[in-house]
Write a protein that holds these residues in place. Structure first.
Motif, PDB file in Angstrom:
ATOM      1  N   SER A  68       0.831  -1.205   0.000  1.00 15.20           N
ATOM      2  CA  SER A  68       0.000   0.000   0.000  1.00 15.20           C
ATOM      3  C   SER A  68       0.868   1.258   0.000  1.00 15.20           C
ATOM      4  N   VAL A  69       1.914   1.259   0.830  1.00 15.80           N
ATOM      5  CA  VAL A  69       2.811   2.412   0.881  1.00 15.80           C
ATOM      6  C   VAL A  69       3.586   2.540  -0.427  1.00 15.80           C
ATOM      7  N   HIS A  70       4.057   1.411  -0.939  1.00 19.13           N
ATOM      8  CA  HIS A  70       4.831   1.426  -2.189  1.00 19.13           C
ATOM      9  C   HIS A  70       4.025   1.989  -3.352  1.00 19.13           C
ATOM     10  N   ASN A  71       2.728   1.696  -3.355  1.00 21.04           N
ATOM     11  CA  ASN A  71       1.877   2.157  -4.454  1.00 21.04           C
ATOM     12  C   ASN A  71       1.255   3.525  -4.197  1.00 21.04           C
ATOM     13  N   GLY A  72       1.720   4.181  -3.139  1.00 21.50           N
ATOM     14  CA  GLY A  72       1.337   5.571  -2.924  1.00 21.50           C
ATOM     15  C   GLY A  72      -0.056   5.798  -2.400  1.00 21.50           C
ATOM     16  N   GLU A  74      -2.599   7.193  -0.284  1.00 20.42           N
ATOM     17  CA  GLU A  74      -2.444   8.359   0.562  1.00 20.42           C
ATOM     18  C   GLU A  74      -3.501   8.516   1.640  1.00 20.42           C
ATOM     19  N   TRP A  75      -4.652   7.831   1.515  1.00 21.17           N
ATOM     20  CA  TRP A  75      -5.698   8.049   2.503  1.00 21.17           C
ATOM     21  C   TRP A  75      -5.873   6.852   3.409  1.00 21.17           C
ATOM     22  N   PHE A  76      -6.464   5.758   2.902  1.00 22.37           N
ATOM     23  CA  PHE A  76      -6.611   4.600   3.772  1.00 22.37           C
ATOM     24  C   PHE A  76      -6.575   3.311   2.967  1.00 22.37           C
ATOM     25  N   THR A  77      -6.264   2.237   3.689  1.00 20.03           N
ATOM     26  CA  THR A  77      -6.201   0.888   3.117  1.00 20.03           C
ATOM     27  C   THR A  77      -7.079  -0.018   3.964  1.00 20.03           C
ATOM     28  N   VAL A  78      -7.948  -0.784   3.314  1.00 20.71           N
ATOM     29  CA  VAL A  78      -8.803  -1.756   3.995  1.00 20.71           C
ATOM     30  C   VAL A  78      -8.210  -3.138   3.772  1.00 20.71           C
ATOM     31  N   ILE A  79      -8.033  -3.893   4.848  1.00 19.11           N
ATOM     32  CA  ILE A  79      -7.486  -5.242   4.758  1.00 19.11           C
ATOM     33  C   ILE A  79      -8.540  -6.224   5.255  1.00 19.11           C
ATOM     34  N   LEU A  80      -8.870  -7.199   4.398  1.00 17.23           N
ATOM     35  CA  LEU A  80      -9.869  -8.214   4.704  1.00 17.23           C
ATOM     36  C   LEU A  80      -9.255  -9.593   4.488  1.00 17.23           C
ATOM     37  N   GLU A  81      -9.361 -10.457   5.471  1.00 16.07           N
ATOM     38  CA  GLU A  81      -8.881 -11.822   5.303  1.00 16.07           C
ATOM     39  C   GLU A  81      -9.915 -12.639   4.539  1.00 16.07           C
ATOM     40  N   CYS A 137      -7.916 -10.810  16.545  1.00 21.74           N
ATOM     41  CA  CYS A 137      -8.441 -11.075  15.201  1.00 21.74           C
ATOM     42  C   CYS A 137      -8.224  -9.884  14.268  1.00 21.74           C
ATOM     43  N   THR A 138      -7.820 -10.213  13.053  1.00 22.87           N
ATOM     44  CA  THR A 138      -7.485  -9.202  12.049  1.00 22.87           C
ATOM     45  C   THR A 138      -8.175  -9.504  10.727  1.00 22.87           C
ATOM     46  N   PHE A 139      -9.398 -10.024  10.801  1.00 26.44           N
ATOM     47  CA  PHE A 139     -10.099 -10.384   9.566  1.00 26.44           C
ATOM     48  C   PHE A 139     -10.655  -9.175   8.835  1.00 26.44           C
ATOM     49  N   GLY A 140     -10.742  -8.020   9.507  1.00 25.16           N
ATOM     50  CA  GLY A 140     -11.220  -6.824   8.839  1.00 25.16           C
ATOM     51  C   GLY A 140     -10.823  -5.569   9.589  1.00 25.16           C
ATOM     52  N   TYR A 141      -9.980  -4.734   8.966  1.00 25.60           N
ATOM     53  CA  TYR A 141      -9.582  -3.476   9.601  1.00 25.60           C
ATOM     54  C   TYR A 141      -9.121  -2.494   8.534  1.00 25.60           C
ATOM     55  N   LEU A 142      -9.008  -1.246   8.934  1.00 30.28           N
ATOM     56  CA  LEU A 142      -8.590  -0.160   8.043  1.00 30.28           C
ATOM     57  C   LEU A 142      -7.409   0.564   8.677  1.00 30.28           C
ATOM     58  N   LEU A 143      -6.448   0.950   7.854  1.00 31.58           N
ATOM     59  CA  LEU A 143      -5.315   1.743   8.301  1.00 31.58           C
ATOM     60  C   LEU A 143      -5.201   2.993   7.448  1.00 31.58           C
ATOM     61  N   THR A 144      -4.983   4.119   8.077  1.00 34.61           N
ATOM     62  CA  THR A 144      -4.699   5.339   7.332  1.00 34.61           C
ATOM     63  C   THR A 144      -3.243   5.283   6.863  1.00 34.61           C
ATOM     64  N   ARG A 145      -2.874   6.191   5.965  1.00 35.60           N
ATOM     65  CA  ARG A 145      -1.481   6.218   5.521  1.00 35.60           C
ATOM     66  C   ARG A 145      -0.565   6.516   6.697  1.00 35.60           C
ATOM     67  N   ARG A 146      -0.963   7.409   7.576  1.00 35.54           N
ATOM     68  CA  ARG A 146      -0.138   7.686   8.748  1.00 35.54           C
ATOM     69  C   ARG A 146       0.018   6.441   9.608  1.00 35.54           C
ATOM     70  N   GLY A 147      -1.072   5.679   9.745  1.00 33.44           N
ATOM     71  CA  GLY A 147      -1.009   4.451  10.509  1.00 33.44           C
ATOM     72  C   GLY A 147      -0.042   3.446   9.893  1.00 33.44           C
ATOM     73  N   LEU A 148      -0.096   3.306   8.564  1.00 35.18           N
ATOM     74  CA  LEU A 148       0.826   2.407   7.871  1.00 35.18           C
ATOM     75  C   LEU A 148       2.271   2.810   8.128  1.00 35.18           C
ATOM     76  N   ASP A 149       2.551   4.101   7.996  1.00 34.09           N
ATOM     77  CA  ASP A 149       3.916   4.575   8.211  1.00 34.09           C
ATOM     78  C   ASP A 149       4.377   4.294   9.636  1.00 34.09           C
ATOM     79  N   ARG A 150       3.484   4.488  10.591  1.00 38.53           N
ATOM     80  CA  ARG A 150       3.859   4.271  11.994  1.00 38.53           C
ATOM     81  C   ARG A 150       4.102   2.788  12.289  1.00 38.53           C
ATOM     82  N   ILE A 151       3.282   1.917  11.725  1.00 38.90           N
ATOM     83  CA  ILE A 151       3.496   0.477  11.933  1.00 38.90           C
ATOM     84  C   ILE A 151       4.817   0.037  11.311  1.00 38.90           C
ATOM     85  N   LEU A 152       5.054   0.429  10.073  1.00 40.73           N
ATOM     86  CA  LEU A 152       6.274   0.003   9.395  1.00 40.73           C
ATOM     87  C   LEU A 152       7.515   0.563  10.068  1.00 40.73           C
TER      88      LEU A 152
END
Length: 217
Positions: A68-72, A74-81, A137-152
């Motif tokens: 998600s970060v690599h592809n730019g 900028e707002w949010f990413t939804v991850i669903l298992e 459980c992580t079957f459904g969550y959303l991360l903002t771009r800031r959240g992604l940067d902070r996790i990584l």
């Protein structure tokens, strides 16, 4: 999913995500390091070694964050298992929910579904949402771009552990001191309550994380 919503499937990627094929040598060759998970504890999950399925699951989530970060994004990413269950009104409800939460709290992580492990009634953010306590459980969550940067920025690849534990450690004081020290709080979190996304029962969908071997020493 709506046809115009961009979707990426990890099954299309060549990655070390299948716990049935992972080995300790393979992880080491790729530069991954494991968090020293097993401790003397009354918690049966902490009192056993990691499983390859847990590591494969974490690597799949890590790959999603990096992609998600690599592809730019900028707002949010939804991850669903693959065992997530979505309502027919999923996208509309999600967008309304994002707008509602954003009016009351700046957030990095938004759980769409989860399993709460601590009471939260006193933590209501706004009708339909709570500030989550310790959850799994992580079957459904959303991360903002800031959240992604902070996790990584925590470099999870150098201390691989179940993603179920990594996410809550980043927004609460994790009950394990060693985990709390390695993954200090850096996210603001919210959660749909009741959940927007469900999960197929384990007796129907199985469990790729649990139905795998323990990581050998």
């Amino acid at each position: 999913m709506p046809a115009d919503l961009p979707v990426t499937y990890t099954c299309d990627w060549r990655g070390p995500f299948d716990g049935r094929e992972l080995t300790a040598a393979d992880l080491g060759a790729r530069g991954y390091k494991l968090f020293p998970w097993q401790i003397d504890s009354s918690n049966p999950w902490w009192n056993r070694p990691l499983k390859y399925g847990e590591i494969g699951c974490t690597l799949a989530h890590l790959a999603c964050w990096q992609d998600s970060v690599h592809n730019g994004q900028e707002w949010f990413t939804v991850i669903l298992e693959d065992d997530a269950v979505l309502p027919s009104t999923f996208l509309d409800d999600l967008l309304v929910g994002i707008d509602l939460v954003a009016r009351h709290q700046d957030f990095d992580l938004l759980y769409l579904g989860r399993v709460p492990l601590q009471p939260e009634r006193e933590r209501q953010l706004v009708t339909g949402f709570v500030v989550p306590a310790y959850s799994h459980c992580t079957f459904g969550y959303l991360l903002t771009r800031r959240g992604l940067d902070r996790i990584l920025a925590t470099d999870p690849a150098s201390a691989l552990a179940p993603v179920d534990e990594v996410l809550p450690a980043l927004y609460i004081d994790h009950p394990r001191a060693d985990f709390r020290a390695r993954f200090p709080k850096c996210l603001a979190a919210a959660a749909f309550d009741p959940p927007l996304v469900g999960q197929r029962p384990k007796d129907e969908a199985g469990s790729d994380t649990e139905d795998s071997d323990f990581v050998e020493s």
